[in-house]
Enzyme design. Structure first.
Site, PDB file in Angstrom:
ATOM      1  N   ASN A   1       0.862  -1.185   0.000  1.00  0.00           N
ATOM      2  CA  ASN A   1       0.000   0.000   0.000  1.00  0.00           C
ATOM      3  C   ASN A   1       0.896   1.231   0.000  1.00  0.00           C
ATOM      4  O   ASN A   1       2.126   1.106   0.023  1.00  0.00           O
ATOM      5  CB  ASN A   1      -0.960  -0.025   1.198  1.00  0.00           C
ATOM      6  CG  ASN A   1      -0.202  -0.039   2.513  1.00  0.00           C
ATOM      7  OD1 ASN A   1       0.501   0.904   2.841  1.00  0.00           O
ATOM      8  ND2 ASN A   1      -0.305  -1.152   3.253  1.00  0.00           N
TER       9      ASN A   1
ATOM     10  N   PHE B   1      -4.389   3.256  14.825  1.00  0.00           N
ATOM     11  CA  PHE B   1      -4.846   4.218  13.820  1.00  0.00           C
ATOM     12  C   PHE B   1      -5.970   3.558  13.041  1.00  0.00           C
ATOM     13  O   PHE B   1      -6.091   2.334  13.025  1.00  0.00           O
ATOM     14  CB  PHE B   1      -3.708   4.581  12.867  1.00  0.00           C
ATOM     15  CG  PHE B   1      -2.866   5.745  13.351  1.00  0.00           C
ATOM     16  CD1 PHE B   1      -2.057   5.621  14.459  1.00  0.00           C
ATOM     17  CD2 PHE B   1      -2.890   6.965  12.683  1.00  0.00           C
ATOM     18  CE1 PHE B   1      -1.288   6.681  14.910  1.00  0.00           C
ATOM     19  CE2 PHE B   1      -2.124   8.042  13.110  1.00  0.00           C
ATOM     20  CZ  PHE B   1      -1.326   7.891  14.226  1.00  0.00           C
TER      21      PHE B   1
ATOM     22  N   ASP C   1      -4.122  -6.588   5.374  1.00  0.00           N
ATOM     23  CA  ASP C   1      -5.118  -7.448   6.022  1.00  0.00           C
ATOM     24  C   ASP C   1      -5.085  -8.856   5.437  1.00  0.00           C
ATOM     25  O   ASP C   1      -5.539  -9.805   6.070  1.00  0.00           O
ATOM     26  CB  ASP C   1      -6.521  -6.858   5.834  1.00  0.00           C
ATOM     27  CG  ASP C   1      -6.689  -5.598   6.673  1.00  0.00           C
ATOM     28  OD1 ASP C   1      -6.236  -5.600   7.826  1.00  0.00           O
ATOM     29  OD2 ASP C   1      -7.260  -4.604   6.158  1.00  0.00           O
TER      30      ASP C   1
ATOM     31  N   LYS D   1     -11.086  -4.010  18.508  1.00  0.00           N
ATOM     32  CA  LYS D   1      -9.671  -4.343  18.704  1.00  0.00           C
ATOM     33  C   LYS D   1      -9.249  -4.208  20.159  1.00  0.00           C
ATOM     34  O   LYS D   1      -8.177  -4.675  20.542  1.00  0.00           O
ATOM     35  CB  LYS D   1      -8.798  -3.470  17.816  1.00  0.00           C
ATOM     36  CG  LYS D   1      -9.171  -3.613  16.326  1.00  0.00           C
ATOM     37  CD  LYS D   1      -8.016  -3.349  15.403  1.00  0.00           C
ATOM     38  CE  LYS D   1      -8.415  -3.459  13.952  1.00  0.00           C
ATOM     39  NZ  LYS D   1      -7.282  -3.734  13.072  1.00  0.00           N
TER      40      LYS D   1
ATOM     41  N   LYS E   1     -13.896   0.184  15.573  1.00  0.00           N
ATOM     42  CA  LYS E   1     -12.566  -0.466  15.611  1.00  0.00           C
ATOM     43  C   LYS E   1     -12.003  -0.474  17.035  1.00  0.00           C
ATOM     44  O   LYS E   1     -11.397  -1.444  17.474  1.00  0.00           O
ATOM     45  CB  LYS E   1     -11.588   0.294  14.699  1.00  0.00           C
ATOM     46  CG  LYS E   1     -11.363  -0.441  13.387  1.00  0.00           C
ATOM     47  CD  LYS E   1     -10.464   0.282  12.424  1.00  0.00           C
ATOM     48  CE  LYS E   1     -10.829  -0.166  11.016  1.00  0.00           C
ATOM     49  NZ  LYS E   1     -10.276   0.611   9.960  1.00  0.00           N
TER      50      LYS E   1
ATOM     51  N   LYS F   1       9.941 -16.751  -9.940  1.00  0.00           N
ATOM     52  CA  LYS F   1       9.156 -15.720 -10.631  1.00  0.00           C
ATOM     53  C   LYS F   1       8.128 -16.382 -11.541  1.00  0.00           C
ATOM     54  O   LYS F   1       8.499 -17.186 -12.417  1.00  0.00           O
ATOM     55  CB  LYS F   1      10.088 -14.822 -11.446  1.00  0.00           C
ATOM     56  CG  LYS F   1       9.345 -13.672 -12.061  1.00  0.00           C
ATOM     57  CD  LYS F   1      10.233 -12.789 -12.905  1.00  0.00           C
ATOM     58  CE  LYS F   1       9.367 -11.809 -13.674  1.00  0.00           C
ATOM     59  NZ  LYS F   1      10.046 -11.234 -14.805  1.00  0.00           N
TER      60      LYS F   1
HETATM   61  O1  PMT Z   1       2.768   6.295   6.440  1.00  0.00           O
HETATM   62  P1  PMT Z   1       2.114   7.578   5.968  1.00  0.00           P
HETATM   63  O2  PMT Z   1       2.283   7.784   4.491  1.00  0.00           O
HETATM   64  O3  PMT Z   1       2.555   8.760   6.788  1.00  0.00           O
HETATM   65  O4  PMT Z   1       0.546   7.412   6.198  1.00  0.00           O
HETATM   66  C1  PMT Z   1       0.033   7.337   7.483  1.00  0.00           C
HETATM   67  C2  PMT Z   1      -1.086   6.300   7.593  1.00  0.00           C
HETATM   68  C3  PMT Z   1      -2.261   6.749   6.746  1.00  0.00           C
HETATM   69  C4  PMT Z   1      -0.613   4.919   7.122  1.00  0.00           C
HETATM   70  C5  PMT Z   1      -1.456   6.217   9.118  1.00  0.00           C
HETATM   71  O5  PMT Z   1      -1.789   7.474   9.594  1.00  0.00           O
HETATM   72  C6  PMT Z   1      -2.639   5.267   9.351  1.00  0.00           C
HETATM   73  O6  PMT Z   1      -3.788   5.637   9.279  1.00  0.00           O
HETATM   74  N1  PMT Z   1      -2.288   4.008   9.700  1.00  0.00           N
HETATM   75  C7  PMT Z   1      -3.260   2.898   9.795  1.00  0.00           C
HETATM   76  C8  PMT Z   1      -3.628   2.437   8.435  1.00  0.00           C
HETATM   77  C9  PMT Z   1      -4.468   1.201   8.482  1.00  0.00           C
HETATM   78  O7  PMT Z   1      -3.996   0.161   8.079  1.00  0.00           O
HETATM   79  O8  PMT Z   1      -5.656   1.297   9.028  1.00  0.00           O
HETATM   80  P2  PMT Z   1      -6.658   0.082   9.280  1.00  0.00           P
HETATM   81  O9  PMT Z   1      -7.931   0.736   9.569  1.00  0.00           O
HETATM   82  O10 PMT Z   1      -6.584  -0.913   8.161  1.00  0.00           O
HETATM   83  O11 PMT Z   1      -6.067  -0.608  10.577  1.00  0.00           O
HETATM   84  C10 PMT Z   1      -6.475  -0.229  11.880  1.00  0.00           C
HETATM   85  C11 PMT Z   1      -5.388  -0.467  12.874  1.00  0.00           C
HETATM   86  O12 PMT Z   1      -5.099  -1.862  12.961  1.00  0.00           O
HETATM   87  C12 PMT Z   1      -4.061   0.218  12.561  1.00  0.00           C
HETATM   88  O13 PMT Z   1      -3.523   0.672  13.802  1.00  0.00           O
HETATM   89  C13 PMT Z   1      -3.201  -0.903  12.002  1.00  0.00           C
HETATM   90  O14 PMT Z   1      -1.821  -0.686  12.287  1.00  0.00           O
HETATM   91  C14 PMT Z   1      -3.740  -2.104  12.737  1.00  0.00           C
HETATM   92  N2  PMT Z   1      -3.642  -3.379  12.020  1.00  0.00           N
HETATM   93  C15 PMT Z   1      -4.289  -3.581  10.828  1.00  0.00           C
HETATM   94  C16 PMT Z   1      -4.221  -4.807  10.216  1.00  0.00           C
HETATM   95  C17 PMT Z   1      -3.457  -5.840  10.815  1.00  0.00           C
HETATM   96  N3  PMT Z   1      -3.344  -7.033  10.236  1.00  0.00           N
HETATM   97  N4  PMT Z   1      -2.829  -5.615  11.982  1.00  0.00           N
HETATM   98  C18 PMT Z   1      -2.922  -4.413  12.582  1.00  0.00           C
HETATM   99  O15 PMT Z   1      -2.336  -4.215  13.662  1.00  0.00           O
END
Ligand code: PMT
Length: 415
Positions: A222, A340, A291, A358, A354, A301
């Protein structure tokens, strides 16, 4: 100010060297600190002098080497004066023996007496190096835990081939990491605003994207640049925290004073985060973790046309944030976990869902529908979502978002 140092003067680093084969790397570290503008003095154990002698230290520092508590021409009470002189103390390479003495408060030579006399407000950085079995010994690990609990910062040894030819943990950390850790403390000391609101705290920050391999050259990723997570890690270090930054592949340099652990996939990020969380007081998950990951990455490859690329079976990755949140109260210790949420609509509602799902303490809801916010931008538009309320912030630089977030976290920890 953290302590009464003259802001115009060079930061003063006391380098305490102990008797291990890695002493020669302390010489190079001292040069890096000098190049960065620090004034360095050296105190050496007798054992360390067998590896690197007085002439080297005195020739490079232009001051007397301190090694004998009763014979140091610069001062009548060398251990007290040296300990009081320093803005930052670095113990490198820290041997099992010296760390054991530090943990017990023993002071039977110049180095250990000086370390015991270091004022509690002076940052002390410890960079151990030793044989893998000595490092893993229960006694050494207990001493390391004791010293970390007292607020000392560790630049942990890494795995590799050791002087004895054993392969394992115990190799001195890269000298750039050690130098950064010292300069991070100097930054705290010399920044002038004296913000030590996170001193003594160990913080885990995740940042950047993950790469999920389809084959050796293709992956699912991403657009996370790591800027948000790196700004948080940097601000934590500036406030005196000991920071482990678990970072996916990004092109940013490690912030000063931060220990960076580089990872690639969501599974790697999970393992590194769980390991760092064991010792942490706060976790901030800013990474954009995949995810889903390919169930069967190819070991070669894939050939266009001949092999199947139009159907990739995906499986779910572990949810790191949920896993950390589930263990945050383990062992009678309450650790704060912050996540986040990248959202394009219904920001606060989705983030609250969330937060509940979580089990974390705070979600930073990130509006990623705007060009000036989210992935890759220098600014961010976020809303803090707690169990009992929200705080909406204007569009701010990512550095300012980090400042606001850490103000919140410090307040939450104070109850
Ligand atoms: O890196 P930059 O370019 O500065 O951009 C910042 C950002 C947009 C990446 C950052 O601010 C942000 O929003 N990070 C979370 C992005 C995200 O994956 O969001 P989510 O809604 O999919 O996940 C929610 C939370 O679960 C996040 O804290 C993520 O780290 C966590 N997560 C998600 C999936 C997973 N398998 N394990 C996790 O721990």
């Amino acid at each position: 100010m953290l302590k009464g140092i003259d802001q115009a003067a060079s930061p003063r680093v006391l380098l305490c060297v102990c008797g291990g084969i890695a002493v020669y790397k302390a010489v190079e570290t001292m040069r890096l600190l000098q190049k960065a503008g620090c004034e360095v003095r050296v105190a050496s154990t007798e054992g360390a002098l067998r590896f690197v002698g007085k002439a080297t230290w005195e020739g490079l520092t232009h001051t007397k080497l301190a090694s004998d508590i009763f014979d140091y021409t610069e001062s009548a009470i060398p251990h007290i004066d040296l300990a009081g002189w320093a803005d930052v103390v670095l113990v490198m390479p820290a041997t099992a023996n010296v760390m054991a003495k530090m943990a017990c408060g023993l002071a039977d030579d110049l180095v250990t007496a000086t370390l015991l006399a270091v004022p509690a407000t002076t940052p002390l950085v410890v960079a151990p190096a030793m044989n893998v079995h000595m490092w893993k010994a229960a006694a050494t690990q207990a001493n390391v835990s004791t010293l970390r609990e007292r607020g000392m910062r560790f630049v942990m040894p890494v795995s590799g081939r050791l002087a004895c030819d054993d392969v394992g943990e115990g190799k001195l950390a890269p000298i750039d990491d050690i130098t950064d850790a010292v300069l991070g403390c100097v930054g705290t000391v010399a920044s002038g605003d004296g913000d030590v609101s996170m001193s003594g705290l160990r913080v885990l920050v995740t940042a950047g994207p993950t790469h999920e391999a389809i084959d050796p050259v293709r992956y699912i990723a991403n657009a996370s640049s790591g800027k948000m997570g790196y700004a948080i890690a940097s601000e934590c270090a500036r406030r005196g925290a000991e920071v482990t930054l678990v970072s996916g592949p990004v092109s940013l340099p490690a912030p000063a004073g931060v220990t960076r652990v580089d990872v690639v996939s969501a599974a790697d990020m999970r393992d590194a985060s769980v390991a760092a969380f064991a010792d942490a007081d706060v976790a901030i998950c800013a990474a954009a973790v995949a995810d889903y990951t390919p169930a069967h990455p190819a070991d070669h490859k894939l050939k266009k046309g001949r092999e199947c690329l139009d159907l990739i079976e995906l499986i779910e990755t572990s949810d790191i944030l949920a896993e950390l949140s589930a263990t945050k109260d383990a062992g009678g210790k309450h650790r704060l976990v912050v996540g986040f949420a990248a959202e394009t609509n219904d920001l606060a509602d989705n983030a609250r869902a969330k937060l509940e799902r979580k089990g974390c303490d705070l979600i930073v809801a990130n509006d990623v529908s705007r060009a000036d916010s989210g992935f890759g931008s220098d600014t961010n538009r976020v809303t803090f979502v707690f169990a009992d309320g929200v705080e909406e912030l204007p569009t701010l630089s990512k550095e300012e978002v980090a400042v606001r977030l850490l103000d919140r976290i410090v307040a939450m920890r104070q109850g």
